[in-house]
Write a protein that holds these residues in place. Structure first.
Motif, mmCIF file in Angstrom:
data_model
loop_
_atom_site.group_PDB
_atom_site.id
_atom_site.type_symbol
_atom_site.label_atom_id
_atom_site.label_comp_id
_atom_site.label_asym_id
_atom_site.label_seq_id
_atom_site.Cartn_x
_atom_site.Cartn_y
_atom_site.Cartn_z
ATOM 1 N N ASP A 277 -8.948 5.137 5.387
ATOM 2 C CA ASP A 277 -8.290 4.471 6.512
ATOM 3 C C ASP A 277 -7.356 3.399 5.966
ATOM 4 O O ASP A 277 -7.743 2.622 5.080
ATOM 5 C CB ASP A 277 -9.311 3.840 7.460
ATOM 6 C CG ASP A 277 -10.176 4.880 8.146
ATOM 7 O OD1 ASP A 277 -9.605 5.859 8.662
ATOM 8 O OD2 ASP A 277 -11.406 4.715 8.163
ATOM 9 N N MET A 278 -6.150 3.359 6.521
ATOM 10 C CA MET A 278 -5.148 2.386 6.075
ATOM 11 C C MET A 278 -4.578 1.650 7.274
ATOM 12 O O MET A 278 -4.333 2.255 8.324
ATOM 13 C CB MET A 278 -4.011 3.094 5.333
ATOM 14 C CG MET A 278 -4.418 3.748 4.037
ATOM 15 S SD MET A 278 -3.203 4.991 3.519
ATOM 16 C CE MET A 278 -3.622 6.312 4.660
ATOM 17 N N ILE A 279 -4.369 0.360 7.131
ATOM 18 C CA ILE A 279 -3.704 -0.445 8.150
ATOM 19 C C ILE A 279 -2.244 -0.586 7.733
ATOM 20 O O ILE A 279 -1.927 -1.252 6.734
ATOM 21 C CB ILE A 279 -4.368 -1.816 8.293
ATOM 22 C CG1 ILE A 279 -5.834 -1.650 8.717
ATOM 23 C CG2 ILE A 279 -3.613 -2.674 9.306
ATOM 24 C CD1 ILE A 279 -6.601 -2.953 8.794
ATOM 25 N N LEU A 280 -1.352 0.044 8.501
ATOM 26 C CA LEU A 280 0.067 0.023 8.166
ATOM 27 C C LEU A 280 0.772 -1.212 8.706
ATOM 28 O O LEU A 280 1.627 -1.798 8.046
ATOM 29 C CB LEU A 280 0.749 1.285 8.703
ATOM 30 C CG LEU A 280 0.149 2.627 8.248
ATOM 31 C CD1 LEU A 280 0.945 3.772 8.849
ATOM 32 C CD2 LEU A 280 0.112 2.729 6.741
ATOM 33 N N GLU A 281 0.421 -1.599 9.967
ATOM 34 C CA GLU A 281 1.063 -2.754 10.598
ATOM 35 C C GLU A 281 0.034 -3.516 11.418
ATOM 36 O O GLU A 281 -0.953 -2.950 11.895
ATOM 37 C CB GLU A 281 2.208 -2.313 11.522
ATOM 38 C CG GLU A 281 3.384 -1.671 10.816
ATOM 39 C CD GLU A 281 4.437 -1.201 11.810
ATOM 40 O OE1 GLU A 281 5.527 -1.790 11.854
ATOM 41 O OE2 GLU A 281 4.139 -0.236 12.542
ATOM 42 N N ARG A 282 0.304 -4.818 11.610
ATOM 43 C CA ARG A 282 -0.523 -5.677 12.457
ATOM 44 C C ARG A 282 0.366 -6.325 13.512
ATOM 45 O O ARG A 282 1.402 -6.917 13.181
ATOM 46 C CB ARG A 282 -1.228 -6.761 11.636
ATOM 47 C CG ARG A 282 -2.216 -6.217 10.607
ATOM 48 C CD ARG A 282 -2.779 -7.355 9.773
ATOM 49 N NE ARG A 282 -3.684 -6.866 8.747
ATOM 50 C CZ ARG A 282 -4.999 -6.759 8.881
ATOM 51 N NH1 ARG A 282 -5.559 -7.135 10.024
ATOM 52 N NH2 ARG A 282 -5.750 -6.306 7.901
ATOM 53 N N PHE A 283 -0.050 -6.217 14.790
ATOM 54 C CA PHE A 283 0.665 -6.848 15.902
ATOM 55 C C PHE A 283 -0.303 -7.826 16.578
ATOM 56 O O PHE A 283 -1.136 -7.414 17.395
ATOM 57 C CB PHE A 283 1.159 -5.805 16.898
ATOM 58 C CG PHE A 283 2.112 -4.797 16.322
ATOM 59 C CD1 PHE A 283 3.468 -5.061 16.263
ATOM 60 C CD2 PHE A 283 1.646 -3.595 15.824
ATOM 61 C CE1 PHE A 283 4.346 -4.131 15.731
ATOM 62 C CE2 PHE A 283 2.511 -2.662 15.294
ATOM 63 C CZ PHE A 283 3.869 -2.922 15.242
ATOM 64 N N PRO A 284 -0.226 -9.123 16.261
ATOM 65 C CA PRO A 284 -1.214 -10.065 16.798
ATOM 66 C C PRO A 284 -1.084 -10.314 18.305
ATOM 67 O O PRO A 284 -2.066 -10.664 18.959
ATOM 68 C CB PRO A 284 -0.939 -11.344 16.005
ATOM 69 C CG PRO A 284 0.472 -11.211 15.529
ATOM 70 C CD PRO A 284 0.705 -9.755 15.323
ATOM 71 N N GLU A 285 0.103 -10.141 18.888
ATOM 72 C CA GLU A 285 0.312 -10.406 20.319
ATOM 73 C C GLU A 285 0.829 -9.155 21.016
ATOM 74 O O GLU A 285 1.836 -9.189 21.714
ATOM 75 C CB GLU A 285 1.308 -11.567 20.482
ATOM 76 C CG GLU A 285 0.859 -12.889 19.884
ATOM 77 C CD GLU A 285 -0.319 -13.480 20.651
ATOM 78 O OE1 GLU A 285 -0.408 -13.259 21.865
ATOM 79 O OE2 GLU A 285 -1.146 -14.176 20.030
ATOM 80 N N ALA A 286 0.146 -8.059 20.856
ATOM 81 C CA ALA A 286 0.603 -6.794 21.432
ATOM 82 C C ALA A 286 0.044 -6.606 22.843
ATOM 83 O O ALA A 286 -1.056 -7.065 23.159
ATOM 84 C CB ALA A 286 0.170 -5.629 20.547
#
Length: 388
Positions: free
Chosen positions: A295-304
């Motif tokens: 499993d890989m985390i490509l992007e993080r959106f803190p206020e999505a």
């Protein structure tokens, strides 16, 4: 003289035909009358059945607002993740094979044991080479003395330069032969190329083996590599230093690894990018060849802004949702982003604080009145016991 009248057969048959025609006409008229009554009865029932749904539909439309559930939209953390399957590899792996033919005289390792770098593992018979080396050393003494004497004679012009050159070349050839013999003797000994674990051996002491015969394998198991393929559309996100997580079937634990290398080109057959990561394996829980789920985390959106997948309706013009505003359902066109198994990111159309309708969407139209249902957790209170 009077003659008796004979009966006329044609007249009697005519009467019979007239009577039969009258009876047939009577029955036909009666049959038509009965059929007409039946048709009128059927049409009456049909008209009644058509009238009732219309009345019930009218009553349904006048029933009131549609009961729905809503979710107040709030900004949340959204992770753009991708999953892949891979294989665990040894950090280093080498096959122990002899460079020359010969008989094995010593095996200096235990199967499945850890060995240190440069440890002697295999010793092959070198008695013939050792004998040739001693002969060479004896010849070297004579050739060295001959070269020394002729060099002194050359200094006093007692011999020619050619005679000295012959003596010197013989000495140099002898030295080259010695180096060749030492190299061949070195090939009769096989050392561990790195610190690692030796596998099962395929030979025993006394076996005569040809060159390049597989004797055993040695693998370095700390750290281990994880090799996996990523679809080409995600290739731009994969960089050295990126952290990944993976799991295996044999254990319930989740392991962390770090990408250290990426293939330079996309594989044309599968349209994927090959990636390798390193993971510490001090406890020796990970074995080479094990299947891994990565499993890989490509992007993080803190206020999505993300909504349930069932709340988004797809139409010809695009995507839309229903929000509850002033007691009515309002259609709002939206633009979507990342999709997960249960949620969809909304990039445009709604904002934090909007009341998103999540149920009863098939019964709604734009501007239809709605009634928000309260959740059971809100309507039911847990009774408390008083202490006596």
């Amino acid at each position: 003289m009077q003659h008796a009248r004979l009966p006329n057969p044609f007249r009697s048959s005519t009467k019979v035909k007239i009577l039969s025609l009258r009876n047939t006409t009577f029955f036909q008229s009666k049959f038509l009358f009965v059929c007409s009554l039946c048709l009128l009865f059927i049409f009456g029932i049909t008209a009644c059945s058509k009238k009732n749904p219309a009345e019930s539909g009218t009553r349904g439309r006048k029933a009131g607002p549609v009961s729905v559930e809503v979710k107040v939209v709030q900004p949340e953390l959204l992770l753009n993740t991708v999953s892949a399957t891979g294989t665990i590899l040894a950090n280093e792996k080498a096959e122990i094979r002899p460079e020359m033919s010969g008989r094995i005289v010593k095996i200096l390792f235990e199967e499945g044991a850890n060995v240190q770098k440069n440890k002697l593992l295999i010793k092959m018979n070198d008695s013939d080479l050792q004998a040739q080396l001693k002969r060479n050393e004896a010849q070297a003494m004579l050739l060295n003395n001959d070269e020394f004497q002729k060099r002194k004679l050359l200094e006093i012009k007692a011999i020619s330069q050619d005679e000295y050159d012959v003596a010197k070349s013989l000495m140099l050839v002898n030295q080259a032969d010695k180096q060749l013999l030492e190299a061949q003797i070195a090939k009769t000994e096989i050392y561990a190329p790195f610190t690692g674990k030796v596998g099962l051996r395929a030979v025993s002491v006394g076996n005569y083996v040809a060159s390049n015969t597989l004797i055993a394998t040695i693998q370095q198991l700390d750290p281990v590599k994880i090799e996996f393929d990523v679809p080409e559309k995600y290739s731009s996100f994969i960089k050295p230093g990126m952290e990944i997580s993976f799991s295996i079937d044999a254990l319930d634990s989740v392991f962390m690894a770090k990408v250290y290398a990426v293939e330079s080109a996309i594989t044309t057959e599968t349209r994927t990018l090959k990636v390798r990561a390193l993971c510490s394996n001090k406890a020796n829980l990970l074995n080479p060849g094990t299947f891994a789920r990565v499993d890989m985390i490509l992007e993080r959106f803190p206020e999505a802004i993300k909504v349930p997948s069932e709340a988004v309706m797809t139409v010809l013009d695009g995507n839309s949702v229903f929000i509850c505003k002033n007691g009515k359902a309002v259609v709002v066109p939206v633009k979507t982003g990342i999709r997960t198994d249960s949620e969809i990111q909304i990039t445009q159309g709604i904002s934090a604080g909007d009341s998103l309708i999540t149920t009863g969407l098939l019964q709604l139209t734009n501007g239809a009145p709605v009634m928000v249902k309260k959740k059971k957790a809100e309507t039911q209170t847990v009774p408390t016991k008083e202490k006596m």
